[in-house]
Scaffold this motif. Structure first.
Motif, PDB file in Angstrom:
ATOM      1  N   LYS A  16       0.817  -1.222   0.000  1.00  0.00           N
ATOM      2  CA  LYS A  16       0.000   0.000   0.000  1.00  0.00           C
ATOM      3  C   LYS A  16       0.847   1.267   0.000  1.00  0.00           C
ATOM      4  O   LYS A  16       0.372   2.331  -0.407  1.00  0.00           O
ATOM      5  N   LYS A  17       2.095   1.164   0.423  1.00  0.00           N
ATOM      6  CA  LYS A  17       2.963   2.336   0.494  1.00  0.00           C
ATOM      7  C   LYS A  17       3.534   2.710  -0.867  1.00  0.00           C
ATOM      8  O   LYS A  17       3.977   3.844  -1.064  1.00  0.00           O
ATOM      9  N   THR A  43      -8.022  -7.697   4.828  1.00  0.00           N
ATOM     10  CA  THR A  43      -7.737  -6.867   3.665  1.00  0.00           C
ATOM     11  C   THR A  43      -7.950  -7.699   2.396  1.00  0.00           C
ATOM     12  O   THR A  43      -8.410  -8.834   2.451  1.00  0.00           O
ATOM     13  N   ASN A  71      -7.429   4.894  -5.439  1.00  0.00           N
ATOM     14  CA  ASN A  71      -6.647   5.166  -4.233  1.00  0.00           C
ATOM     15  C   ASN A  71      -7.531   5.213  -2.993  1.00  0.00           C
ATOM     16  O   ASN A  71      -7.132   4.748  -1.913  1.00  0.00           O
ATOM     17  N   HIS A  72      -8.731   5.765  -3.150  1.00  0.00           N
ATOM     18  CA  HIS A  72      -9.665   5.808  -2.018  1.00  0.00           C
ATOM     19  C   HIS A  72     -10.079   4.401  -1.598  1.00  0.00           C
ATOM     20  O   HIS A  72     -10.105   4.069  -0.401  1.00  0.00           O
ATOM     21  N   ARG A  96      -8.398   1.629  -2.076  1.00  0.00           N
ATOM     22  CA  ARG A  96      -7.245   0.954  -1.460  1.00  0.00           C
ATOM     23  C   ARG A  96      -7.048   1.396  -0.015  1.00  0.00           C
ATOM     24  O   ARG A  96      -6.737   0.570   0.862  1.00  0.00           O
ATOM     25  N   GLU A  97      -7.204   2.688   0.242  1.00  0.00           N
ATOM     26  CA  GLU A  97      -7.075   3.177   1.619  1.00  0.00           C
ATOM     27  C   GLU A  97      -8.094   2.512   2.529  1.00  0.00           C
ATOM     28  O   GLU A  97      -7.781   2.143   3.669  1.00  0.00           O
ATOM     29  N   CYS A  98      -9.311   2.351   2.024  1.00  0.00           N
ATOM     30  CA  CYS A  98     -10.367   1.708   2.822  1.00  0.00           C
ATOM     31  C   CYS A  98     -10.071   0.224   3.042  1.00  0.00           C
ATOM     32  O   CYS A  98     -10.127  -0.276   4.171  1.00  0.00           O
ATOM     33  N   ALA A 156      -7.330  -1.408   2.874  1.00  0.00           N
ATOM     34  CA  ALA A 156      -6.139  -1.655   3.694  1.00  0.00           C
ATOM     35  C   ALA A 156      -6.458  -1.610   5.181  1.00  0.00           C
ATOM     36  O   ALA A 156      -5.712  -2.147   6.003  1.00  0.00           O
ATOM     37  N   GLN A 157      -7.588  -0.988   5.536  1.00  0.00           N
ATOM     38  CA  GLN A 157      -8.017  -0.939   6.937  1.00  0.00           C
ATOM     39  C   GLN A 157      -9.005  -2.056   7.270  1.00  0.00           C
ATOM     40  O   GLN A 157      -9.377  -2.230   8.431  1.00  0.00           O
ATOM     41  N   ARG A 198     -14.722  -1.418   5.638  1.00  0.00           N
ATOM     42  CA  ARG A 198     -14.659   0.007   5.245  1.00  0.00           C
ATOM     43  C   ARG A 198     -15.158   0.237   3.828  1.00  0.00           C
ATOM     44  O   ARG A 198     -15.302   1.377   3.398  1.00  0.00           O
TER      45      ARG A 198
END
Length: 384
Positions: free
Chosen positions: A136-137, A312, A359-360, A362-364, A366-367, A371
């Protein structure tokens, strides 16, 4: 232009499997970052350092012999040193010994409870969580693309949300100009991942499928092109015309009685008479009412859905799925396009893949799957 020789990156277990699968004679050297391996030999091939490789890089194409995080780190090392001439190494989806594989041999049909218990007790979930936490980074380009050229299937499988009895999608067929534009972008990216000209459909319903795969093969020589089909629309001539363009053909032979349907039987007999094709073809005996993944919570025959709220998923980091109208789905478990990431009729592949919507998501993810609503009850745990 002089043809480049091949060099394998990775002398670990994955690299050893590449040598067995592809043949050690294809490679001049093996690169490995482990100083203890450098200077030794594997299958008669000298293992060299990355720095030594850089001294001779112009004469070689690199085959990346790693998966998961290792593949990502190898690719990053090559890119950091401005090396562009490399390709991934892939193995078959179905690593088979027999031409016809029967997953039901010696066991009863799996119940929903048995399926749920198997998923909960699998180690795959943990490894995917670890992968996503690192990837994710620095999100790399996807390693798998599905291009659905027609959004129809002739099957009635009860586990599929878009079988021909349930399909509520407006029928669409991809325009040839859009298809060629997508392939041209992949060619420009020197794409060497997995390519499939299907997604949630039966690919042979597109009468152009042979020509489309031939076009993809011509322009994406380093990609691994595969196809899943239910086999019902195959003739021997269509098989003969199509198979040179494919690296792998998986025929899902659906029969409640586990009997070969006529087209699959004919293909079996043809392959047996042409044993050089056995590495490319496998026929999987399947039942149309079997219990499989929940397909993002949309599988019609699943009633006991379990929420994997904190798990995830690797698919938004690895897979790119294009519908016939050019719109990009979240993943292969979104056949109806509930979550659209972008539109290739007016955006580029890179614009969509690295865009705000992806990207949004993926951010969700990844948590945890909770989400992102579409993923809450999805029990697909896979990675490429």
């Amino acid at each position: 232009m002089q043809k480049k020789e091949n060099i394998l990156f990775g002398a670990g277990e994955y690299g050893k499997k590449v040598l067995r699968q592809v043949g050690a004679e294809k490679f001049k050297y093996i690169i490995d970052n482990d100083a203890q391996k450098q200077g030794s030999f594997l299958e008669g091939i000298e293992i060299i350092s990355f720095n030594k490789y850089l001294e001779i890089a112009d004469g070689y194409q690199v085959w990346i012999g790693g998966n998961g995080i290792n593949r990502h780190e190898m690719e990053r090392q090559l890119k950091d040193n401005k090396i562009r001439d490399y390709r991934f190494c892939w193995f078959p989806f179905c690593d088979h010994e027999e031409l016809v594989e029967n997953a039901y041999a010696g066991r009863a049909d799996k119940t929903e409870d048995e399926w749920n218990n198997a998923v909960k007790n699998s180690d795959v979930q943990k490894s995917i969580d670890e992968y996503v936490n690192i990837i994710k980074k620095d999100v790399p380009l996807f390693t798998s693309i599905e291009i659905e050229t027609i959004n129809r299937c002739n099957g009635i499988c009860s586990f599929c949300p878009v079988n021909k009895l349930n399909d509520k999608r407006e029928k669409k067929i991809m325009e040839i100009g859009l298809f060629k534009n997508i392939i041209a972008q992949l060619e420009e990216l020197n794409f060497s991942g997995r390519v499939a000209l299907f997604s949630n459909n039966e690919p042979l319903l597109d009468e152009r499928i042979v020509e489309l795969n031939q076009y993809a093969r011509e322009h994406l020589p380093n990609a691994r092109i595969h196809m899943f089909s239910n086999g019902t629309l195959f003739t021997i001539q269509k098989f003969i015309d199509l198979i040179p363009s494919l690296d792998e053909l998986i025929l899902d032979n659906y029969s409640e009685e586990l009997q070969l349907i006529r087209p699959c039987k004919e293909i079996k007999e043809y392959v047996e008479a042409h044993p050089e094709l056995k590495k490319k073809v496998v026929i999987i005996m399947r039942k149309p009412n079997e219990i499989l993944t929940s397909r993002g919570g949309d599988a019609p025959n699943r009633k006991k859905m379990i929420s994997y709220e904190n798990a995830t998923c690797a698919l938004p980091f690895q897979q790119f799925v294009v519908r016939p109208d050019g719109k990009v789905s979240l993943c292969c478990n979104d056949p109806s396009g509930k979550c659209t990431m972008g539109d290739l009729t007016h955006e580029t592949i890179l614009d969509v893949w690295y865009g705000s919507q992806y990207n949004h998501v993926r951010e969700c993810i990844a948590q945890g799957r909770a989400r992102w609503e579409h993923c809450r009850f999805c029990d697909t745990f896979m990675a490429f």
